[in-house]
Enzyme design. Sequence first.
Site, PDB file in Angstrom:
ATOM      1  N   ARG A  65       0.814  -1.214   0.000  1.00 21.97           N
ATOM      2  CA  ARG A  65       0.000   0.000   0.000  1.00 21.97           C
ATOM      3  C   ARG A  65       0.855   1.274   0.000  1.00 21.97           C
ATOM      4  O   ARG A  65       0.522   2.258  -0.663  1.00 21.97           O
ATOM      5  CB  ARG A  65      -0.918  -0.009   1.223  1.00 21.97           C
ATOM      6  CG  ARG A  65      -1.960   1.092   1.207  1.00 21.97           C
ATOM      7  CD  ARG A  65      -2.839   1.029   2.429  1.00 21.97           C
ATOM      8  NE  ARG A  65      -3.616  -0.197   2.493  1.00 21.97           N
ATOM      9  CZ  ARG A  65      -4.753  -0.394   1.818  1.00 21.97           C
ATOM     10  NH1 ARG A  65      -5.211   0.527   1.024  1.00 21.97           N
ATOM     11  NH2 ARG A  65      -5.413  -1.520   1.937  1.00 21.97           N
ATOM     12  N   ILE A  92      -8.677   2.402  -0.276  1.00 20.86           N
ATOM     13  CA  ILE A  92      -8.415   3.092   0.989  1.00 20.86           C
ATOM     14  C   ILE A  92      -7.044   3.746   0.887  1.00 20.86           C
ATOM     15  O   ILE A  92      -6.083   3.126   0.422  1.00 20.86           O
ATOM     16  CB  ILE A  92      -8.477   2.092   2.164  1.00 20.86           C
ATOM     17  CG1 ILE A  92      -9.916   1.605   2.338  1.00 20.86           C
ATOM     18  CG2 ILE A  92      -7.966   2.742   3.443  1.00 20.86           C
ATOM     19  CD1 ILE A  92     -10.106   0.549   3.406  1.00 20.86           C
ATOM     20  N   LEU A  93      -6.981   5.015   1.281  1.00 19.31           N
ATOM     21  CA  LEU A  93      -5.711   5.743   1.221  1.00 19.31           C
ATOM     22  C   LEU A  93      -5.071   5.763   2.602  1.00 19.31           C
ATOM     23  O   LEU A  93      -5.745   5.947   3.620  1.00 19.31           O
ATOM     24  CB  LEU A  93      -5.955   7.173   0.741  1.00 19.31           C
ATOM     25  CG  LEU A  93      -6.560   7.285  -0.669  1.00 19.31           C
ATOM     26  CD1 LEU A  93      -6.894   8.725  -0.994  1.00 19.31           C
ATOM     27  CD2 LEU A  93      -5.604   6.696  -1.706  1.00 19.31           C
ATOM     28  N   ASN A 107     -14.448  13.564  -0.670  1.00 21.36           N
ATOM     29  CA  ASN A 107     -14.917  12.269  -1.162  1.00 21.36           C
ATOM     30  C   ASN A 107     -16.435  12.249  -1.179  1.00 21.36           C
ATOM     31  O   ASN A 107     -17.073  12.828  -0.296  1.00 21.36           O
ATOM     32  CB  ASN A 107     -14.413  11.167  -0.215  1.00 21.36           C
ATOM     33  CG  ASN A 107     -14.908   9.783  -0.598  1.00 21.36           C
ATOM     34  OD1 ASN A 107     -14.836   9.377  -1.763  1.00 21.36           O
ATOM     35  ND2 ASN A 107     -15.428   9.038   0.379  1.00 21.36           N
ATOM     36  N   HIS A 109     -19.582   9.745  -0.770  1.00 19.44           N
ATOM     37  CA  HIS A 109     -19.845   8.426  -0.197  1.00 19.44           C
ATOM     38  C   HIS A 109     -21.355   8.175  -0.212  1.00 19.44           C
ATOM     39  O   HIS A 109     -22.134   9.026   0.223  1.00 19.44           O
ATOM     40  CB  HIS A 109     -19.319   8.375   1.245  1.00 19.44           C
ATOM     41  CG  HIS A 109     -19.552   7.042   1.891  1.00 19.44           C
ATOM     42  ND1 HIS A 109     -18.795   5.934   1.564  1.00 19.44           N
ATOM     43  CD2 HIS A 109     -20.463   6.631   2.798  1.00 19.44           C
ATOM     44  CE1 HIS A 109     -19.246   4.904   2.263  1.00 19.44           C
ATOM     45  NE2 HIS A 109     -20.253   5.288   3.023  1.00 19.44           N
ATOM     46  N   SER A 136     -23.268  11.521   0.944  1.00 17.15           N
ATOM     47  CA  SER A 136     -22.573  12.594   1.658  1.00 17.15           C
ATOM     48  C   SER A 136     -21.299  12.951   0.902  1.00 17.15           C
ATOM     49  O   SER A 136     -20.655  12.079   0.325  1.00 17.15           O
ATOM     50  CB  SER A 136     -22.152  12.129   3.067  1.00 17.15           C
ATOM     51  OG  SER A 136     -23.229  11.552   3.770  1.00 17.15           O
ATOM     52  N   THR A 141     -10.170  12.409   5.787  1.00 17.58           N
ATOM     53  CA  THR A 141      -9.187  12.343   6.875  1.00 17.58           C
ATOM     54  C   THR A 141      -8.691  10.902   6.940  1.00 17.58           C
ATOM     55  O   THR A 141      -9.183  10.040   6.202  1.00 17.58           O
ATOM     56  CB  THR A 141      -9.817  12.749   8.225  1.00 17.58           C
ATOM     57  OG1 THR A 141     -10.934  11.895   8.483  1.00 17.58           O
ATOM     58  CG2 THR A 141     -10.272  14.205   8.224  1.00 17.58           C
ATOM     59  N   LEU A 144     -11.443   6.174   7.724  1.00 14.41           N
ATOM     60  CA  LEU A 144     -12.282   5.932   6.542  1.00 14.41           C
ATOM     61  C   LEU A 144     -13.678   6.563   6.656  1.00 14.41           C
ATOM     62  O   LEU A 144     -14.415   6.281   7.607  1.00 14.41           O
ATOM     63  CB  LEU A 144     -12.423   4.413   6.324  1.00 14.41           C
ATOM     64  CG  LEU A 144     -13.260   3.990   5.116  1.00 14.41           C
ATOM     65  CD1 LEU A 144     -12.569   4.371   3.815  1.00 14.41           C
ATOM     66  CD2 LEU A 144     -13.550   2.499   5.164  1.00 14.41           C
ATOM     67  N   ASP A 145     -14.017   7.409   5.681  1.00 10.61           N
ATOM     68  CA  ASP A 145     -15.360   8.010   5.567  1.00 10.61           C
ATOM     69  C   ASP A 145     -15.795   8.735   6.849  1.00 10.61           C
ATOM     70  O   ASP A 145     -16.989   8.770   7.164  1.00 10.61           O
ATOM     71  CB  ASP A 145     -16.404   6.941   5.198  1.00 10.61           C
ATOM     72  CG  ASP A 145     -16.119   6.285   3.859  1.00 10.61           C
ATOM     73  OD1 ASP A 145     -15.576   6.974   2.969  1.00 10.61           O
ATOM     74  OD2 ASP A 145     -16.434   5.095   3.701  1.00 10.61           O
ATOM     75  N   GLU A 174     -26.557  12.095  -6.447  1.00  5.94           N
ATOM     76  CA  GLU A 174     -25.140  12.317  -6.130  1.00  5.94           C
ATOM     77  C   GLU A 174     -24.517  13.415  -6.987  1.00  5.94           C
ATOM     78  O   GLU A 174     -23.721  14.212  -6.509  1.00  5.94           O
ATOM     79  CB  GLU A 174     -24.343  11.016  -6.318  1.00  5.94           C
ATOM     80  CG  GLU A 174     -24.547  10.017  -5.205  1.00  5.94           C
ATOM     81  CD  GLU A 174     -23.647   8.794  -5.360  1.00  5.94           C
ATOM     82  OE1 GLU A 174     -22.505   8.932  -5.824  1.00  5.94           O
ATOM     83  OE2 GLU A 174     -24.105   7.687  -5.020  1.00  5.94           O
TER      84      GLU A 174
HETATM   85  C1  GRF Z   1     -21.041   6.265  -6.457  1.00  3.55           C
HETATM   86  O1  GRF Z   1     -22.245   5.766  -5.941  1.00  3.55           O
HETATM   87  C2  GRF Z   1     -20.153   6.744  -5.346  1.00  3.55           C
HETATM   88  O2  GRF Z   1     -20.821   7.371  -4.305  1.00  3.55           O
HETATM   89  C3  GRF Z   1     -19.587   5.428  -4.884  1.00  3.55           C
HETATM   90  O3  GRF Z   1     -19.341   4.691  -6.050  1.00  3.55           O
HETATM   91  C4  GRF Z   1     -20.235   5.143  -7.077  1.00  3.55           C
HETATM   92  C5  GRF Z   1     -19.388   5.609  -8.212  1.00  3.55           C
HETATM   93  O4  GRF Z   1     -20.142   5.970  -9.321  1.00  3.55           O
HETATM   94  N1  GRF Z   1     -18.432   5.611  -4.032  1.00  3.55           N
HETATM   95  P1  GRF Z   1     -19.457   6.764 -10.524  1.00  3.55           P
HETATM   96  O5  GRF Z   1     -18.160   6.047 -10.856  1.00  3.55           O
HETATM   97  O6  GRF Z   1     -19.232   8.177 -10.105  1.00  3.55           O
HETATM   98  O7  GRF Z   1     -20.431   6.666 -11.662  1.00  3.55           O
END
Ligand code: GRF
Length: 198
Positions: A65, A92-93, A107, A109, A136, A141, A144-145, A174
């Site tokens: 990693r 995961i970073l 990010n 999520h 969201s 940070t 994770l999430d 989204e």
């Molecule tokens: C999205 O639902 C995002 O929230 C999740 O993975 C999906 C990615 O979709 N982490 P896209 O690649 O942006 O179409």
Amino acid sequence: MTRIVVLISGRGSNMQAIVKACQSGDINATVVSVISNRPDAAGLTFAKENHIHTAVCDHTEFANRDDFDGELAKLIKQAEPDWIVLAGFIRILGAELVQQFVGRMINIHPSLLPKYPGLNTHERALAAHDDEHGASVHFVTAELDAGPVIEQVSVPILEGDTPDSLAARVLAKEHGLLVKAVKRCVTGDVQFTPSTAV
Ligand code: GRF
């Protein structure tokens, strides 16, 4: 002009929403690079068609990693971004990488954080018989999430929903959510405060 780097792993529909908002002037910024950890990510094709620089940092080619994170950090820095947006980036970073970009890395999520960090959020919301679900955008940070949330959107969970139908309803929200959050970051309307980091 504000410079944005977008990290993706697949389809890239959220990345496309950012690119289009930048192209239309809705977001006063330019996507200068799209970086994928998967060479076959469909989103890379869209980026290339839109004459955006692309790079691949294939996680399968690294022994560990830290090496992957090191190369990814190098690619990000080469693009000299003001903001780094993780848009469907499914890796995961490590803390060391995150620390270099904290406060300007966000990010998206697919859950109403702090509910359901991690994977399979749609399945988990259905299994819990939740009434609502959502997405969201948050600062990244080391945990994770768990960074401070910038924007959220919710959708109802309907009778007969499957993980796929619910995912589609969330995804439809989204794109607007991410554009709104990126816009706020770019205009300086929202700022990362270390004390608010979880
Ligand atoms: C999205 O639902 C995002 O929230 C999740 O993975 C999906 C990615 O979709 N982490 P896209 O690649 O942006 O179409």
